[in-house]
Design a protein around this motif. Structure first.
Motif, short mmCIF file in Angstrom:
data_model
loop_
_atom_site.label_atom_id
_atom_site.label_comp_id
_atom_site.label_asym_id
_atom_site.label_seq_id
_atom_site.Cartn_x
_atom_site.Cartn_y
_atom_site.Cartn_z
N ASP A 9 -30.47 16.64 103.52
CA ASP A 9 -30.09 15.25 103.79
C ASP A 9 -30.87 14.38 102.81
O ASP A 9 -32.06 14.16 102.98
N LEU A 10 -30.18 13.92 101.77
CA LEU A 10 -30.82 13.07 100.75
C LEU A 10 -30.67 11.62 101.20
O LEU A 10 -29.64 10.99 100.98
N GLY A 11 -31.71 11.10 101.85
CA GLY A 11 -31.61 9.81 102.51
C GLY A 11 -32.17 8.66 101.70
O GLY A 11 -32.87 8.84 100.70
N THR A 12 -31.87 7.44 102.15
CA THR A 12 -32.38 6.24 101.51
C THR A 12 -33.87 6.10 101.73
O THR A 12 -34.64 5.84 100.80
N THR A 13 -34.30 6.28 102.97
CA THR A 13 -35.72 6.12 103.33
C THR A 13 -36.44 7.47 103.36
O THR A 13 -37.51 7.62 102.78
N ASN A 14 -35.84 8.45 104.04
CA ASN A 14 -36.44 9.78 104.16
C ASN A 14 -35.38 10.84 103.86
O ASN A 14 -34.19 10.62 104.08
N SER A 15 -35.84 11.98 103.38
CA SER A 15 -34.97 13.12 103.14
C SER A 15 -35.52 14.32 103.90
O SER A 15 -36.70 14.36 104.26
N ALA A 16 -34.65 15.29 104.15
CA ALA A 16 -35.07 16.49 104.90
C ALA A 16 -34.26 17.68 104.41
O ALA A 16 -33.14 17.54 103.91
N ILE A 17 -34.87 18.87 104.57
CA ILE A 17 -34.20 20.10 104.18
C ILE A 17 -34.27 21.07 105.35
O ILE A 17 -35.28 21.15 106.06
N ALA A 18 -33.17 21.79 105.57
CA ALA A 18 -33.11 22.76 106.67
C ALA A 18 -32.50 24.05 106.17
O ALA A 18 -31.76 24.06 105.17
N VAL A 48 -23.85 13.28 101.73
CA VAL A 48 -23.64 11.94 101.18
C VAL A 48 -22.99 11.09 102.27
O VAL A 48 -22.30 11.61 103.15
N PRO A 49 -23.20 9.78 102.24
CA PRO A 49 -22.50 8.92 103.20
C PRO A 49 -20.99 9.05 103.03
O PRO A 49 -20.49 9.22 101.91
N ALA A 50 -20.26 8.98 104.13
CA ALA A 50 -18.80 9.04 104.05
C ALA A 50 -18.26 7.87 103.24
O ALA A 50 -17.19 7.98 102.63
N ALA A 51 -18.99 6.76 103.23
CA ALA A 51 -18.52 5.57 102.51
C ALA A 51 -18.88 5.60 101.03
O ALA A 51 -18.56 4.67 100.30
N PHE A 52 -19.57 6.65 100.55
CA PHE A 52 -19.91 6.74 99.13
C PHE A 52 -18.64 6.77 98.28
O PHE A 52 -17.63 7.39 98.66
N THR A 53 -18.71 6.13 97.13
CA THR A 53 -17.58 6.11 96.20
C THR A 53 -17.70 7.27 95.21
O THR A 53 -18.69 8.00 95.20
N LEU A 54 -16.68 7.42 94.35
CA LEU A 54 -16.64 8.57 93.44
C LEU A 54 -17.86 8.61 92.52
O LEU A 54 -18.44 9.68 92.30
N ASN A 55 -18.24 7.46 91.97
CA ASN A 55 -19.37 7.46 91.04
C ASN A 55 -20.68 7.80 91.76
O ASN A 55 -21.58 8.43 91.18
N GLN A 56 -20.80 7.43 93.03
CA GLN A 56 -22.01 7.76 93.79
C GLN A 56 -22.07 9.26 94.09
O GLN A 56 -23.15 9.87 94.03
N ASN A 57 -20.93 9.86 94.42
CA ASN A 57 -20.90 11.32 94.62
C ASN A 57 -21.24 12.05 93.33
O ASN A 57 -21.99 13.03 93.33
N LYS A 58 -20.68 11.56 92.22
CA LYS A 58 -20.95 12.20 90.92
C LYS A 58 -22.44 12.11 90.59
O LYS A 58 -23.04 13.07 90.10
N ALA A 59 -23.06 10.96 90.87
CA ALA A 59 -24.49 10.80 90.60
C ALA A 59 -25.31 11.76 91.45
O ALA A 59 -26.35 12.27 91.00
N THR A 60 -24.87 12.03 92.67
CA THR A 60 -25.58 12.96 93.54
C THR A 60 -25.53 14.38 92.97
O THR A 60 -26.54 15.10 92.98
N LEU A 61 -24.39 14.78 92.44
CA LEU A 61 -24.27 16.10 91.81
C LEU A 61 -25.15 16.18 90.57
O LEU A 61 -25.76 17.22 90.29
N THR A 62 -25.23 15.08 89.81
CA THR A 62 -26.10 15.05 88.63
C THR A 62 -27.56 15.25 89.04
O THR A 62 -28.31 16.01 88.41
#
Length: 820
Positions: A12-21, A125-139
Motif C-alpha cells: 500500500d503506497l500511501g500519501t502519509t504512510n505505506s505498508a507491505i504485507a 493505487v487509488p481508484a480515482a487515479f488517472t492514467l499518468n498517475q498509474n504510469k508514474a507508480t509503475l515507474t
C-alpha cells in the motif's frame, strides 16, 4: 529462503504512510519496518550526498529540516514539472523517484523477512487515479528494483479482498469507505456464493486527511500565530514562511490523530518568534472537517445510485484509511439522515487493511517467469498451465514438456503427487501426447496451499530431471471478479460530445472497437490540414469536461488520397491489467492505421494565473445561478456544492498552488469538476423551458399528423409522446432535447410531403429573420418565385434564409410555422 509460485507480496503506497504485507500459509501478515512499526512514513530525508532516510525519522525532519526532507508527494505523481529539492545533497527528485525510495525501504524490509528481495509485487493505487498517475507508480516500482509491469490493484478493491477473504458469510453487499491521507474512494462490493466483485466505485483523487490538516493550519493555527506574534502576510503561499508552515502542518496532523482518542489536544510549535501553543477541541476539528466528510458521503451516495442500490441494500461499511479513526466521521457515517446509516465494520485495522488485501490478491497471481530457453539435449522443461488460486477442490492442471526424447514422446508420462496432502494425493501415470502435452485433475486440501511434485518418466519407467518439478495451488472459499477500469475512455467528437468506447467498470484487460466518421474533409494539397481526435478519460457527457489523455491525428502526408467528410474511422481501445492504454485508428478507405500519441510523461500543472482565471469564471457562473432563484433539482445541486464548500476548497488549492505542485493539480481537478457541475445545474435550471418547448412541438406534431400522415407517422408520434413523458419525468435535459429534435424531424418530414410546404416555410423564415439587411433581396426574390410558381428558386431562397438564422435556431425552423 522464501519460495513461492505466486507473487504473495502487496504494498500500500500511501500519501502519509505505506505498508507491505506477505501471504504465508494462506494468511496475510504485515512486514514490520526496521523501526518495528507496521507502517513506514512516506517521507524521504537526504541530509547529505549518498545518505537517504525513509520513514518516521524523515517525517520528523520534514518539520525541522524542510529543505532536505519531504513528505506527501504521492499527490504529485504523474506531474512532469513536480520536483522536490534536497539542498545539502544538491538533488532534485521527482515524485516517482521519491516514491521509489519508499518502495526500496519496504522491499528491504521484505527481504529481511523472507530471506530474499521480492522481484514482483502488487502495488495499490487509488481508484480515482488517472492514467499518468498509474504510469508514474509503475515507474517508481521499476526504480525501486521491482520487475517491469508490476500488477496494480485499486485500493478499495484490495480492502474488499482483505475483508472478503476473512469473512464467513456467503452473500452480501458492502461499501468500502476509503478516506486516506490524500485520496478518497468509495466502492460497492458484492459477495455471492464465493464470488467477490466490485460493482461500482466513485472517488476523488485529491480528497483526504491532508485537506483537513491544511484547513486546520490555514483557518485556525496560522491566524492565531499571526495574531499572537504580530506577523504580517503570514500565509502558506508566502514562501518566506515555508519552514513555519511545515511545522504547523505536522503539528496539525499529530493533533488530529490525538483527537481520535481524546476530546482535546494541545498544539505546541517552536517558531522563530517564540513558542506557539493552542488548545484544539474535537468539536473545532469536526467543524473544519465537515465539508470534506460531506463530499465523501455524497460520493458514497453516487456510487450506490449508479449501482442501482440504496443504503438499505448494504450490510456494512468497511472503514479504510487513517481519517476513518475520527469519532466525528464515524458518528456522521452511521447517521441515516446526515450520513448513510449503514452498520460500520471495524474488525480490521484501517491503516494496514489495504496492504493485507494487496498481498491476498498477489497470492492469486503467478510470479512472472523468464521465457524458458529451449531445452538442451538431455534436459526437460515443464511449461505448466494452471490457476494458482481456485475455489474448487478438483482443478485441472495441464502442460507441455519441452525436450528432445529419442524416438519421440511415445511411452513417456508424468505423475503428479502431493505427499503432504490430507489425505496424500498421487495421480495415475498420465501419458504424454505426440507434442509432449498432458492434462489431468488434482485433489486439493480445502483452505490450504497444496504443493505438487511433477515426475517425468520414460517408457522404461526411468525418471528424468524436470524444471520446474513442483508447483502450488491454493484453495479458497472466495474468488475475485477481477480488476476494473477506473474511468470511462473514449474520444471527443467534433460537437464536443464524449463518445465512450470503454465504460467504467469493465473487467481488465479489455479491448473494444467503435466506428466513427470524420466531420471534415482532409485534402492532400493542404499541408496544414489535420483531423484531430482527442482521447479522453472521465464520466462527463461533454468531452472537454473530462481529462484529455492523448490525441489521434491524421494528416495529409499520412494518406494516399483525399479523405472526404464522413469517411469511416475505426477506433480500437485496449487496456491491460495495469490500466495502461493503447488507442489505434484504422481508416479503411486508405488502408492506413494510426496510433494515438498518449504521452503520460508530459502532464504538467497549470500556471497559477490560469487557475485564478478559471476560478474567477467559476465564481461568476455560480453567482449568476444564485441570482436566478433556482428551484427543484438545480437548487438541490447548488446547495450540495455549498455544503461541500466546493469553491472555498478550490480557492484554497489555487492559493497554495504557487508553492505546492500537489495543490496545483488538485486545483485543476476541482475546477474541472466545478465547471462540469455548473453545466449540469444550468441544464437542470433550463429543464422547465425545454419541457415547455417539447410540449409545444408535440402539439404542433399532433395537428400536422392529424391533417396529413401515414399509419407509420401516427405510430412514431405515439412513441414520441411516451419518450417525452419519460424524459420530463426523469428530469433529463439531454433526453428532452432529443425528443424535441425527433418531434421536429417528424413534423418536417410530414409537412415536406405537402405541395405548399416551400411557401409556408418561406413565410415562417421571413417572420424570423425580418425583411431588412441581407434578407431584403432574398425576400423580394422569394415573393417573385411564389408569384411565378418557381419551386426550385423558392427552395434556394429558403436555404439561404435559414443560414441567416442563429445556428442554434436552424434545427427549429418548423416551430415558426404557426406564426406565418
Amino acid at each position: 529462503m522464501w519460495d513461492s509460485d505466486t507473487i504473495d507480496v502487496g504494498i500500500d503506497l500511501g500519501t502519509t504512510n505505506s505498508a507491505i504485507a506477505v501471504v504465508r500459509d494462506g494468511a496475510a501478515q504485515i512486514v514490520r519496518s526496521t523501526e518495528s512499526l507496521e507502517v513506514t512514513a512516506s517521507a524521504v530525508w537526504i541530509p547529505k550526498p549518498g545518505v537517504v532516510y525513509v520513514g518516521r525519522k524523515a517525517r520528523e525532519r520534514a518539520q525541522s529540516d524542510p529543505d532536505n526532507a519531504h513528505a506527501e508527494f504521492k499527490l504529485e505523481m504523474g506531474l512532469v514539472d513536480a520536483r522536490r529539492s534536497f539542498a545539502r545533497a544538491g538533488l532534485e527528485l521527482t515524485p516517482p523517484q521519491l516514491s521509489a525510495e519508499v518502495l526500496k525501504a519496504l522491499r528491504a524490509d521484505a527481504a529481511r523477512e523472507l530471506g530474499a528481495a521480492p522481484r514482483a509485487v502488487v502495488i495499490t493505487v487509488p481508484a480515482a487515479f488517472t492514467l499518468n498517475q498509474n504510469k508514474a507508480t509503475l515507474t517508481a516500482a521499476e526504480l525501486a528494483g521491482f520487475d517491469a509491469g508490476c500488477p496494480l490493484v485499486q485500493e478499495p478493491t484490495a480492502a474488499a479482498f482483505a475483508y472478503g477473504f476473512q469473512d464467513g458469510t456467503d452473500r452480501g453487499y458492502w461499501m468500502v469507505f476509503d478516506f486516506g491521507g490524500g485520496t478518497f474512494d468509495a466502492a460497492v462490493v458484492s459477495k455471492r456464493d464465493g464470488d467477490l466483485r466490485v460493482l461500482n466505485h466513485a472517488g476523488d483523487p485529491y480528497l483526504g486527511g491532508k485537506l483537513i490538516d491544511w484547513a486546520l493550519v490555514d483557518r485556525v493555527l496560522a491566524p492565531a500565530v499571526a495574531a499572537e506574534f504580530g506577523l504580517a502576510d503570514f500565509r502558506r503561499e508566502n514562501s518566506a514562511w515555508r519552514p513555519a508552515f511545515s511545522k504547523l502542518k505536522l503539528a496539525a496532523e499529530d493533533a488530529k490523530i490525538q483527537l481520535s482518542r481524546l476530546d482535546q489536544a494541545v498544539v505546541m510549535v517552536d517558531l522563530e518568534d517564540g513558542t506557539f501553543e493552542y488548545s484544539l477541541t474535537r468539536g473545532e476539528l469536526d467543524a473544519l472537517a465537515e465539508p470534506y466528510y460531506t463530499r465523501a458521503i455524497n460520493l458514497c451516495r453516487s456510487a450506490l445510485r449508479e449501482a442501482s442500490l440504496d443504503a438499505a441494500d448494504i450490510d456494512r461499511v468497511l472503514l479504510v484509511g487513517g481519517a476513518t479513526l475520527a469519532p466525528g466521521l464515524r458518528e456522521r457515517l452511521a447517521d441515516p439522515d446526515t450520513g448513510i446509516g449503514i452498520t460500520i465494520d471495524t474488525s480490521l485495522d484501517p491503516i494496514t487493511v489495504v496492504a493485507r488485501g494487496a498481498a491476498i490478491f498477489a497470492s492469486t497471481l503467478r510470479r512472472p517467469a523468464a521465457a524458458p530457453a529451449a531445452a538442451a539435449p538431455g534436459e526437460f522443461i515443464a511449461d505448466l498451465a494452471y490457476e494458482p488460486s481456485v475455489t474448487t477442490t478438483r482443478p485441472t492442471v495441464g502442460g507441455r514438456i519441452q525436450g528432445r526424447p529419442a524416438g519421440g514422446w511415445a511411452g513417456w508420462g508424468v505423475t503428479l503427487s502431493n505427499p503432504d496432502g490430507r489425505p496424500p494425493f498421487r495421480s495415475a501415470r498420465i501419458s504424454l501426447n505426440a507434442t509432449g502435452g498432458f492434462a489431468t485433475e488434482v485433489d486439493l486440501d480445502t483452505r490450504r496451499t497444496s504443493r505438487f511434485t511433477v515426475e517425468l518418466t520414460d517408457g522404461q519407467g526411468t525418471s528424468h530431471p524436470l524444471t520446474p518439478a513442483t508447483f502450488t495451488i491454493t484453495h479458497r472459499d472466495v474468488e475475485f471478479g477481477g480488476v476494473q477500469l477506473a474511468h470511462s475512455l473514449g474520444i471527443q467528437l467534433a460537437d464536443r460530445a464524449f463518445a465512450r468506447v470503454l465504460r467504467k467498470g469493465a473487467a481488465l484487460p479489455v479491448r473494444a472497437r467503435e466506428v466513427f466518421h470524420t466531420a471534415d474533409a482532409l485534402r492532400r494539397d493542404d499541408p496544414e490540414a489535420v483531423i484531430s481526435i482527442p482521447v479522453v478519460q472521465g464520466e462527463r457527457d461533454r468531452g472537454d469536461r473530462n481529462r484529455r489523455v492523448g490525441m489521434l491525428e491524421i494528416r495529409p502526408r499520412d494518406v494516399r488520397i483525399d479523405l472526404p467528410a464522413g469517411s469511416e474511422v475505426e477506433v480500437t481501445f485496449e487496456v491491460d491489467a495495469s490500466s495502461l492504454v493503447t488507442v489505434v485508428a484504422d481508416v479503411p478507405l486508405v488502408q492506413a492505421q494510426f496510433e494515438a500519441e498518449i504521452n503520460l510523461d508530459d502532464v504538467r500543472t497549470r500556471p497559477v494565473q490560469e487557475l485564478r482565471e478559471q476560478l474567477d469564471r467559476v465564481d461568476h457562473r455560480l453567482n449568476g445561478l444564485r441570482d436566478q432563484g433556482l428551484t427543484g433539482e438545480a437548487r438541490e445541486r447548488l446547495d450540495q456544492l455549498d455544503d461541500e464548500h466546493a469553491v472555498r476548497t478550490a480557492r484554497d488549492q489555487v492559493d497554495a498552488a504557487a508553492v505546492d505542485a500537489g495543490a496545483a493539480a488538485a486545483a485543476e481537478d476541482r475546477l474541472l469538476h466545478l465547471q462540469a457541475e455548473l453545466d449540469d445545474i444550468e441544464e437542470a435550471a433550463e429543464l422547465p423551458t425545454l419541457a415547455a418547448r417539447l410540449h409545444e412541438v408535440l402539439a404542433e406534431a399532433d395537428e400536422v399528423v392529424q391533417l396529413q400522415s401515414t399509419p407509420a407517422d401516427r405510430q412514431e408520434l405515439a412513441a414520441l409522446h411516451r419518450r417525452a413523458e419519460e424524459a420530463v419525468a426523469a428530469g433529463d435535459p439531454a433526453a428532452v432535447r432529443e425528443a424535441t429534435d425527433r418531434a421536429i424531424a417528424l413534423v418536417v418530414d410530414v409537412q415536406r410531403r405537402s405541395p405548399d410546404w416551400p411557401v409556408r416555410l418561406f413565410f415562417g423564415l421571413v417572420q424570423a429573420v425580418g425583411e431588412r439587411g441581407p434578407a431584403k433581396p432574398l425576400v423580394q426574390q422569394g415573393r417573385q418565385a411564389i408569384a411565378e410558381r418557381d419551386t426550385r428558386t423558392l427552395d434556394a431562397v429558403n436555404q439561404r434564409l435559414v443560414r441567416l438564422l442563429p445556428e442554434e435556431e436552424r434545427s427549429h425552423v418548423i416551430g415558426l410555422r404557426r406564426a406565418s
